[in-house]
Motif scaffolding. Structure first.
Motif, mmCIF file in Angstrom:
data_model
loop_
_atom_site.group_PDB
_atom_site.id
_atom_site.type_symbol
_atom_site.label_atom_id
_atom_site.label_comp_id
_atom_site.label_asym_id
_atom_site.label_seq_id
_atom_site.Cartn_x
_atom_site.Cartn_y
_atom_site.Cartn_z
ATOM 1 N N LYS A 31 44.842 42.634 50.999
ATOM 2 C CA LYS A 31 45.416 42.416 49.731
ATOM 3 C C LYS A 31 45.160 40.987 48.962
ATOM 4 C CE LYS A 31 49.990 44.267 51.177
ATOM 5 N NZ LYS A 31 51.309 44.088 51.626
ATOM 6 N N TRP A 32 44.786 39.945 49.940
ATOM 7 C CA TRP A 32 44.070 38.683 49.433
ATOM 8 C C TRP A 32 43.033 38.949 48.758
ATOM 9 C CZ3 TRP A 32 46.199 34.527 47.631
ATOM 10 C CH2 TRP A 32 47.436 34.193 48.085
ATOM 11 N N ALA A 33 42.138 39.733 49.750
ATOM 12 C CA ALA A 33 40.586 40.142 49.353
ATOM 13 C C ALA A 33 40.555 40.833 47.703
ATOM 14 C CB ALA A 33 39.949 40.964 50.472
ATOM 15 N N SER A 34 41.565 41.626 47.706
ATOM 16 C CA SER A 34 41.684 42.337 46.409
ATOM 17 C C SER A 34 41.912 41.216 45.089
ATOM 18 C CB SER A 34 42.761 43.461 46.288
ATOM 19 O OG SER A 34 42.398 44.588 47.216
ATOM 20 N N ILE A 35 42.969 40.277 45.434
ATOM 21 C CA ILE A 35 43.379 39.439 44.397
ATOM 22 C C ILE A 35 41.855 38.559 44.037
ATOM 23 C CG2 ILE A 35 44.906 37.547 43.873
ATOM 24 C CD1 ILE A 35 46.850 38.921 45.566
ATOM 25 N N ILE A 36 41.380 37.900 45.240
ATOM 26 C CA ILE A 36 40.228 37.286 44.956
ATOM 27 C C ILE A 36 39.124 37.931 44.251
ATOM 28 C CG2 ILE A 36 38.389 36.253 46.401
ATOM 29 C CD1 ILE A 36 40.271 35.406 48.593
ATOM 30 N N GLY A 37 38.803 39.117 44.645
ATOM 31 C CA GLY A 37 37.699 40.126 43.904
ATOM 32 C C GLY A 37 37.932 40.079 42.288
ATOM 33 N N MET A 38 39.314 40.293 42.241
ATOM 34 C CA MET A 38 40.032 40.534 40.628
ATOM 35 C C MET A 38 39.790 39.083 40.142
ATOM 36 S SD MET A 38 43.500 41.122 39.123
ATOM 37 C CE MET A 38 44.244 39.774 39.816
ATOM 38 N N CYS A 39 39.924 38.032 40.560
ATOM 39 C CA CYS A 39 39.731 36.836 39.860
ATOM 40 C C CYS A 39 38.400 36.532 39.666
ATOM 41 C CB CYS A 39 40.388 35.519 40.793
ATOM 42 S SG CYS A 39 42.115 35.791 40.885
ATOM 43 N N ILE A 40 37.329 36.948 40.621
ATOM 44 C CA ILE A 40 35.921 36.676 40.489
ATOM 45 C C ILE A 40 35.536 37.600 39.248
ATOM 46 C CG2 ILE A 40 34.004 36.885 41.260
ATOM 47 C CD1 ILE A 40 34.945 36.032 44.113
ATOM 48 N N ALA A 41 36.157 38.845 39.248
ATOM 49 C CA ALA A 41 35.416 39.813 38.118
ATOM 50 C C ALA A 41 36.040 39.153 36.777
ATOM 51 C CB ALA A 41 36.265 41.015 38.439
ATOM 52 N N ALA A 42 37.461 38.641 36.646
ATOM 53 C CA ALA A 42 37.941 38.144 35.474
ATOM 54 C C ALA A 42 36.981 36.871 34.955
ATOM 55 C CB ALA A 42 39.613 37.844 35.595
ATOM 56 N N ALA A 43 36.644 36.129 35.771
ATOM 57 C CA ALA A 43 35.949 34.988 35.431
ATOM 58 C C ALA A 43 34.611 35.394 35.076
ATOM 59 C CB ALA A 43 35.755 34.066 36.752
ATOM 60 N N GLY A 44 33.915 36.258 35.747
ATOM 61 C CA GLY A 44 32.734 36.908 35.301
ATOM 62 C C GLY A 44 32.396 37.534 34.073
ATOM 63 N N LEU A 45 33.413 38.340 33.560
ATOM 64 C CA LEU A 45 33.505 39.088 32.464
ATOM 65 C C LEU A 45 33.166 38.199 31.074
ATOM 66 C CD1 LEU A 45 33.600 41.674 31.024
ATOM 67 C CD2 LEU A 45 36.219 41.137 30.729
ATOM 68 N N PRO A 46 33.957 36.831 30.798
ATOM 69 C CA PRO A 46 33.690 36.088 29.786
ATOM 70 C C PRO A 46 32.024 35.519 29.841
ATOM 71 C CG PRO A 46 35.618 35.326 30.647
ATOM 72 C CD PRO A 46 35.206 36.482 31.686
#
Length: 114
Positions: A31-46
């Motif tokens: 669960k934590w790995a999914s959340i961390i991956g989502m945060c990294i992807a959200a930071a990478g998009l901009p």
């Protein structure tokens, strides 16, 4: 120096995250790995959008098809004459994949000799 500090901080952060995920157990770690991956992807998009904007700004603008090409010379330019707006290359050999042709006023002959 700054690169080494950044690498050390990133390495320490990854190690800390790994230790915390191992201690949390498989289900919670997933669960934590999914959340961390989502945060990294959200930071990478901009950042990706910003790099596309920068790349498009620095792209050269080609003239439209309706613009008339400059007149070309049929005789070679003497060394003491000016080229008239651009680089001139004649009787040359270029090594490697370096082919750049823009607004040729006549035939262009590109030969690969090995």
């Amino acid at each position: 120096m700054v690169v080494w500090v950044g690498a050390a901080v990133a390495g320490a952060g990854c190690t800390l995250a790994g230790v915390l995920l191992v201690r949390a157990g498989l289900d919670d770690a997933d669960k934590w790995a999914s959340i961390i991956g989502m945060c990294i992807a959200a930071a990478g998009l901009p950042l990706a959008v910003y790099s596309i904007v920068l790349a498009r700004r620095s792209a050269t603008v080609l003239p439209s098809a309706t613009e008339e090409l400059p007149q070309t010379r049929t005789q070679p330019i003497a060394p003491h004459e000016k080229a008239g707006g651009g680089p001139v290359v004649s009787n040359s050999t270029i090594e490697g994949p370096n082919i750049q042709v823009g607004h040729a006023g006549g035939d262009v002959d590109i030969r690969y000799e090995r």
